[in-house]
Design a protein around this motif. Structure first.
Motif, PDB file in Angstrom:
ATOM      1  N   LEU A  28     -34.571  76.496  32.063  1.00  0.00           N
ATOM      2  CA  LEU A  28     -34.526  76.982  33.440  1.00  0.00           C
ATOM      3  C   LEU A  28     -35.920  77.194  34.028  1.00  0.00           C
ATOM      4  CD1 LEU A  28     -31.566  79.535  33.362  1.00  0.00           C
ATOM      5  CD2 LEU A  28     -31.635  77.330  34.540  1.00  0.00           C
ATOM      6  N   GLY A  29     -36.867  77.535  33.182  1.00  0.00           N
ATOM      7  CA  GLY A  29     -38.224  77.766  33.666  1.00  0.00           C
ATOM      8  C   GLY A  29     -39.185  76.627  33.378  1.00  0.00           C
ATOM      9  N   ASP A  30     -38.667  75.510  32.878  1.00  0.00           N
ATOM     10  CA  ASP A  30     -39.518  74.395  32.466  1.00  0.00           C
ATOM     11  C   ASP A  30     -39.778  73.449  33.635  1.00  0.00           C
ATOM     12  OD1 ASP A  30     -40.890  72.441  31.103  1.00  0.00           O
ATOM     13  OD2 ASP A  30     -39.127  71.640  30.059  1.00  0.00           O
ATOM     14  N   ASP A  31     -41.058  73.263  33.967  1.00  0.00           N
ATOM     15  CA  ASP A  31     -41.410  72.313  35.007  1.00  0.00           C
ATOM     16  C   ASP A  31     -42.276  71.181  34.453  1.00  0.00           C
ATOM     17  OD1 ASP A  31     -43.727  73.694  34.495  1.00  0.00           O
ATOM     18  OD2 ASP A  31     -44.057  74.377  36.561  1.00  0.00           O
ATOM     19  N   SER A  32     -42.222  70.976  33.141  1.00  0.00           N
ATOM     20  CA  SER A  32     -42.996  69.909  32.515  1.00  0.00           C
ATOM     21  C   SER A  32     -42.357  68.554  32.824  1.00  0.00           C
ATOM     22  CB  SER A  32     -43.061  70.115  30.993  1.00  0.00           C
ATOM     23  OG  SER A  32     -41.770  70.018  30.415  1.00  0.00           O
ATOM     24  N   PRO A  33     -43.133  67.459  32.774  1.00  0.00           N
ATOM     25  CA  PRO A  33     -42.577  66.128  33.059  1.00  0.00           C
ATOM     26  C   PRO A  33     -41.419  65.802  32.116  1.00  0.00           C
ATOM     27  CG  PRO A  33     -44.976  66.062  33.023  1.00  0.00           C
ATOM     28  CD  PRO A  33     -44.584  67.417  32.516  1.00  0.00           C
TER      29      PRO A  33
END
Length: 221
Positions: A157-162
């Motif tokens: 939910l908090g992951d904004d990695s590629p």
């Protein structure tokens, strides 16, 4: 799952981001889907809470279907577990809908629902991977995998990695932790400590999974 149920699920997802899994969202979904209110309430007596459960169950069904279509023969068992959890996460169409559901499940009144849904997903995974345990291990496997799934979902939910690469690396580490625990457990059970605890362990061995003909959490032979 029927076409009508899928229509209701798809309809409520367009409102959850603004209304949460609420009565207002449920009523809007019923209206948008063109479903009779009495029919909708008969299907989902608790409204949005039950519809959230149905959304979760649809994701589980899609995960199981994807697993059945996958060739897992060349994968180590740990990698099969990772594949299954990843497939389950990839079925989630709407991050915000999941965020709202998990926030709601954190409330004491709703916590049993959240735990039940995680347990259900873990049970589907173990069954799909051919688990044959018939004692207390049936419970411990599902308990540990439920923890892995829950922790990974929170991270995602908090992951904004590629391509969510950080999430898959997190999942890999969590599954490794579980496998190390199982390895240590096996070593202890075959060593001196295992022989010392043979008596108490025999009692645990009598605990069986739930029978299909009842809804009890377990039984003893």
């Amino acid at each position: 799952m029927t076409e009508l149920q899928n229509r209701l699920i798809d309809a409520i997802l367009t409102h959850v981001a603004f209304e949460g899994w609420s009565e207002a969202a449920f009523r809007a979904a019923v209206s948008d889907a063109g479903v009779d209110r009495t029919v909708a309430r008969g299907l989902y007596p608790r409204g949005a809470r039950d519809l959230a459960r149905a959304w979760h169950e649809r994701g589980d069904a899609r995960m199981v279907a994807a697993l059945q279509e996958s060739d897992l023969s060349d994968l180590r068992f740990r990698d099969r577990v990772i594949r299954a959890v990843r497939l389950r996460i990839e079925t989630i169409e709407d991050k915000e809908a999941l965020r709202r559901a998990m926030s709601q499940n954190a409330l004491p009144l709703n916590a049993p629902d959240g735990a039940r849904m995680l347990w259900q997903t873990a049970d589907y995974i173990w069954n799909a991977l051919g688990d044959t345990s018939d004692d207390y291990n049936w419970y411990t496997k599902r308990m540990t995998l439920s923890g892995v799934i829950g922790a990974t979902l929170l991270f995602w939910l908090g992951d904004d990695s590629p391509d969510q690469q950080a999430t898959w690396e997190f999942l890999d580490r969590r599954v490794d932790n579980v496998m190390q625990f199982e390895k240590v457990k096996g070593q202890l059970s075959s060593g001196p400590l295992g022989r010392l605890l043979a008596g108490p362990a025999s009692l645990l061995g009598g605990i069986k999974p739930p029978r299909s003909r009842d809804d009890l959490p377990g039984h003893r032979m």
